[in-house]
Design a protein around this motif. Structure first.
Motif, short mmCIF file in Angstrom:
data_model
loop_
_atom_site.label_atom_id
_atom_site.label_comp_id
_atom_site.label_asym_id
_atom_site.label_seq_id
_atom_site.Cartn_x
_atom_site.Cartn_y
_atom_site.Cartn_z
N MET A 84 -12.53 -2.49 -34.74
CA MET A 84 -13.55 -2.11 -33.76
C MET A 84 -14.69 -3.13 -33.71
SD MET A 84 -12.81 1.04 -32.44
CE MET A 84 -14.31 1.98 -32.15
N LYS A 85 -15.11 -3.60 -34.87
CA LYS A 85 -16.20 -4.57 -34.92
C LYS A 85 -15.83 -5.85 -34.16
CE LYS A 85 -19.30 -7.07 -38.04
NZ LYS A 85 -19.17 -8.35 -37.32
N ALA A 86 -14.61 -6.30 -34.36
CA ALA A 86 -14.16 -7.51 -33.67
C ALA A 86 -14.12 -7.29 -32.16
CB ALA A 86 -12.78 -7.93 -34.19
N ALA A 87 -13.71 -6.10 -31.74
CA ALA A 87 -13.67 -5.79 -30.30
C ALA A 87 -15.07 -5.86 -29.70
CB ALA A 87 -13.06 -4.40 -30.08
N PHE A 88 -16.05 -5.35 -30.42
CA PHE A 88 -17.43 -5.40 -29.93
C PHE A 88 -17.97 -6.82 -29.98
CE2 PHE A 88 -17.36 -0.87 -29.99
CZ PHE A 88 -18.38 -0.47 -29.15
N ASP A 89 -17.72 -7.52 -31.07
CA ASP A 89 -18.26 -8.87 -31.22
C ASP A 89 -17.73 -9.81 -30.14
OD1 ASP A 89 -19.69 -8.09 -33.41
OD2 ASP A 89 -18.31 -8.96 -34.89
N ARG A 90 -16.44 -9.72 -29.83
CA ARG A 90 -15.85 -10.66 -28.89
C ARG A 90 -15.96 -10.22 -27.44
NH1 ARG A 90 -9.51 -12.75 -28.53
NH2 ARG A 90 -9.92 -14.38 -26.98
N PHE A 91 -15.81 -8.91 -27.20
CA PHE A 91 -15.71 -8.45 -25.82
C PHE A 91 -16.82 -7.52 -25.34
CE2 PHE A 91 -11.23 -9.04 -27.25
CZ PHE A 91 -10.89 -10.09 -26.41
N LEU A 92 -17.23 -6.55 -26.15
CA LEU A 92 -17.99 -5.42 -25.63
C LEU A 92 -19.46 -5.40 -26.02
CD1 LEU A 92 -15.28 -2.67 -26.28
CD2 LEU A 92 -15.61 -4.10 -24.26
N GLY A 93 -19.88 -6.26 -26.93
CA GLY A 93 -21.29 -6.34 -27.29
C GLY A 93 -22.11 -7.02 -26.20
N THR A 94 -23.40 -7.09 -26.39
CA THR A 94 -24.29 -7.65 -25.35
C THR A 94 -23.96 -9.11 -25.03
OG1 THR A 94 -25.92 -8.13 -27.07
CG2 THR A 94 -26.19 -6.09 -25.82
N ARG A 95 -23.33 -9.81 -25.96
CA ARG A 95 -22.93 -11.20 -25.71
C ARG A 95 -21.42 -11.32 -25.52
NH1 ARG A 95 -26.73 -14.60 -30.03
NH2 ARG A 95 -28.74 -13.82 -29.25
N GLY A 96 -20.74 -10.19 -25.39
CA GLY A 96 -19.30 -10.20 -25.25
C GLY A 96 -18.85 -10.56 -23.85
N MET A 97 -17.60 -10.98 -23.73
CA MET A 97 -17.07 -11.48 -22.46
C MET A 97 -16.90 -10.38 -21.42
SD MET A 97 -14.27 -14.35 -23.62
CE MET A 97 -13.41 -13.33 -24.81
#
Length: 272
Positions: free
Chosen positions: A147-160
């Motif tokens: 889940m953390k990787a999903a947010f870090d790469r895609f869904l967080g404020t800087r995610g794609m």
């Protein structure tokens, strides 16, 4: 044990209200607040389950809001779920979340990932749609290791695949909670990186508590926010922020417990 922060399948939790209350009782929790994100839909079932388990239920909600440009999460405790304004707010947010999720799924498709809304809905069920549901899809399909990787790469404020959300002012969130008979507490201030300026603004707007004891707060953070709670006359509260082992394995029911005398103090503020 008094735990004032937990989630069910009505938002992004792993367990239904009935399952959550059973697990809380088994963990030794005597007072539990169900605080689903932007909804009170799970509280009716939670009330019945709490009575069956002999657990005192504190009806709650967790509202995402903004103060001085920073996103914060404000917990409402002792709220009346039937309050008209609270119900209208939850309905509006359901529509906003639906539109936002469609936009995020579209971005993922544009990036070449074969994610569809039906995948997200299968995870969410009847719950309000949220980023954790899409994150679980990405993990299940092998596009993110956790889940953390999903947010870090895609869904967080800087995610794609980030999409801006509806922005409710923190003072308006506090007014909504207080109008529904509740007290407003700032959740996990350490995770939200909240400092004195934001706390000052929220305190002026009627904030009653500060979640000092949280699974993500180390001893130094707890000491820092305990001092700020004293400075702004906020009741220090505790919550596990339990979502379920599949969502956040390190958040266990009852892992952050609140002293009874502070709980009584917070409850008294709901009556003023």
């Amino acid at each position: 044990m008094i735990d004032l922060h937990s989630h069910t399948t009505a938002s992004d939790g792993q367990y239904s209200p009935t399952e959550l209350l059973a697990r809380a009782a088994a963990a030794g929790v005597t007072v539990l607040s169900v605080t689903d994100h932007d909804t009170v839909a799970g509280l009716a079932e939670a009330r019945v389950a709490a009575q069956a388990q002999g657990v005192e239920l504190v009806p709650g909600i967790e509202i995402s809001a903004f103060v001085l440009g920073r996103e914060v999460h404000i917990l409402g405790h002792f709220v009346r779920p039937e309050d008209d304004d609270l119900a209208r707010f939850a309905q509006r947010l359901r529509g906003e979340r639906e539109q936002r999720m469609e936009a995020m799924v579209t971005k993922m498709q544009q990036l070449g990932f074969p994610v569809r809304m039906e995948h997200v809905r299968a995870i969410a069920g009847d719950a309000q749609l949220g980023r954790p549901h899409l994150a679980r899809v990405l993990v299940d399909q092998g596009w993110a290791i956790d889940m953390k990787a999903a947010f870090d790469r895609f869904l967080g404020t800087r995610g794609m695949a980030w999409v801006e959300r509806f922005k409710l002012d923190g003072a308006d969130a506090i007014r909504l909670i207080r109008k529904a008979g509740g007290t407003a507490t700032l959740a996990h201030p350490g995770s939200s990186k909240v400092e004195r300026m934001e706390l000052r603004e929220l305190s002026k707007a009627g904030l009653a508590g500060l979640e000092v004891l949280h699974a993500d707060h180390n001893p130094l953070l707890r000491q820092k926010y305990l001092a700020l709670a004293k400075e702004y006359d906020l009741v220090p509260t505790a919550g596990s922020d339990f979502h379920g082992e599949a969502v956040s394995a390190d958040h266990r029911l009852g892992s952050a417990a609140m002293p009874p005398e502070l709980f009584a103090k917070l409850k008294a503020r709901a009556m003023n």
